[in-house]
Design a protein around this motif. Sequence first.
Motif, PDB file in Angstrom:
ATOM      1  N   ASP A  41       3.318   4.458  -0.352  1.00 52.07           N
ATOM      2  CA  ASP A  41       3.279   3.780  -1.663  1.00 52.07           C
ATOM      3  C   ASP A  41       2.731   2.356  -1.519  1.00 52.07           C
ATOM      4  N   LEU A  42       2.985   1.730  -0.377  1.00 48.90           N
ATOM      5  CA  LEU A  42       2.422   0.394  -0.145  1.00 48.90           C
ATOM      6  C   LEU A  42       0.916   0.507   0.078  1.00 48.90           C
ATOM      7  N   VAL A  47      -3.553  -4.000  -4.893  1.00 48.84           N
ATOM      8  CA  VAL A  47      -3.300  -5.444  -4.761  1.00 48.84           C
ATOM      9  C   VAL A  47      -2.864  -5.738  -3.326  1.00 48.84           C
ATOM     10  N   LEU A  48      -1.987  -4.887  -2.824  1.00 47.95           N
ATOM     11  CA  LEU A  48      -1.491  -5.084  -1.460  1.00 47.95           C
ATOM     12  C   LEU A  48      -2.613  -4.903  -0.433  1.00 47.95           C
ATOM     13  N   VAL A  49      -3.450  -3.903  -0.666  1.00 55.62           N
ATOM     14  CA  VAL A  49      -4.547  -3.661   0.274  1.00 55.62           C
ATOM     15  C   VAL A  49      -5.462  -4.891   0.310  1.00 55.62           C
ATOM     16  N   LEU A 162       3.137  -9.852   2.651  1.00 56.38           N
ATOM     17  CA  LEU A 162       2.242  -8.798   2.164  1.00 56.38           C
ATOM     18  C   LEU A 162       2.892  -8.007   1.035  1.00 56.38           C
ATOM     19  N   VAL A 163       4.127  -7.561   1.270  1.00 58.38           N
ATOM     20  CA  VAL A 163       4.770  -6.729   0.253  1.00 58.38           C
ATOM     21  C   VAL A 163       5.236  -7.561  -0.940  1.00 58.38           C
ATOM     22  N   ARG A 168       3.781  -7.214  -7.202  1.00 57.16           N
ATOM     23  CA  ARG A 168       4.910  -6.429  -6.724  1.00 57.16           C
ATOM     24  C   ARG A 168       6.243  -7.114  -6.982  1.00 57.16           C
ATOM     25  N   THR A 169       6.242  -8.422  -6.941  1.00 51.15           N
ATOM     26  CA  THR A 169       7.508  -9.120  -7.096  1.00 51.15           C
ATOM     27  C   THR A 169       7.402 -10.105  -8.242  1.00 51.15           C
TER      28      THR A 169
END
Length: 419
Positions: A41-42, A47-49, A162-163, A168-169
């Motif tokens: 899922d990450l 965005v994370l990539v 990263l996460v 994401r947050t």
Amino acid sequence: MARKIGSRYTVHQVIGRGSAGTVWLGEGPDGPVAVKLLREDLAADQVLVGRFVQERAALTSLDHPRVVGVRDMVVDGSDLALVMELVQGTDLRSRLERDGALPPQLAASVIADVADGLAAAHAAGIVHRDVKPENVLLDLSAAPGPGGAPRAKLTDFGVARLVDAPRRTRATRIIGTPDYLAPEIIEGLEPRAAVDIYALATVLYELLAGFTPFGGGHTGAVLRRHVTEQVPPIPGLPDGLWRIIAECLAKAPASRLRAAELAARLREQLPALAGLPVLAVPQQGRAPAEEQLTPGEAVYAEVDAAPGTHKRRRGPAVPLVPGVAPDSTRDTHTSLRRPSAHELASYAAESRAQRTTPGAAHRRDRQALLRRRRVLAVLLAVVLLLAGAAAAWTAFAATAPDAGPGPRPSGASSAPRAP
Ligand SMILES: Nc1ncnc2c1ncn2[C@@H]1O[C@H](COP(=O)(O)OP(=O)(O)OP(=O)(O)O)[C@@H](O)[C@H]1O
């Protein structure tokens, strides 16, 4: 079963699992490596990539003997992987679980190593944000340090960052590991280098005492303690070491030592700590599930976790990572609503009313237990009284002249009946 990661790496076997992914033993062009394969899922989060690619230069350039080197970062189809230096040894959490607590010299030496690693990272503008025993690896292939202490290396640099990509947050949520969260993070400030110092001093405390200073009980209570409570002293700990811990656990980030100062101050203490045994520290009594929350804590301890993921696991630390389907069997994935200023103020007031000295939580638990015992004793006395009365009534009824063979109906009168 071997598996290709990008064009340069092959992984063979799982060597560990964490909340962000699985760590594999692998092989690269320059020899053995550890490959952390991030959760699907990450890896699917664009965005994370993007952030992963952006951070590549910063993370791969951090080169220090006390930091687990990130050799490469791979984006390949649905695989997102960090290729790391392979450390032959164990992590500090496993060591702590095996031994309960460590002798003061060994603990101080391990933490001085980690502080060296942090100093290099902070100088490069990198804040770790998730310092905890799980992220300290003990390199058992290296020559030991003072007093035979294993050499330590800090790992997982940048993973929390990263996460924690903006999408994401949300600004209203916290990620991190509750037991090690600096008060300013809970209050909503941007995490700076001082948050790592606070977390590292918490780890030092844990190595010495066998438990974290503000951990135990409900997550909301843990966060409240970080903001409002003073650190409970460790009985028997030499003053010099205690002063370092107390300075680094200061509520005001600016009052804490810098990483290089912390490493130097700890090393000054090492000769005086030689030969000291593990300290016998009585465990603070904060029962995880039974602790009663103050009304404020109940409000701010709104946890939005996957079902069943808010249980305490093997250690005291429960990492907070947003929106996850655990990749591992560990119950580590929670995200927490950040308390509002009003809620924080009310916790502080509640806390002042409840707390007088360190160990107050323990005394509160004990008082609750005594209250429960008193209620049980009263209930027991009433039951015994009723049983006694019933026995007396039965005996009386059996000897009464007009007694029938069976028990008399309740409410029957012994007064003479009308003819
Ligand atoms: N570079 C490495 N070399 C050898 N073993 C490693 C390396 N990195 C991690 N490991 C092993 O893999 C385990 C899992 O590591 P990982 O970083 O994924 O999780 P964690 O830090 O324990 O937890 P979390 O990600 O939830 O904070 C570690 O405890 C360690 O035993």
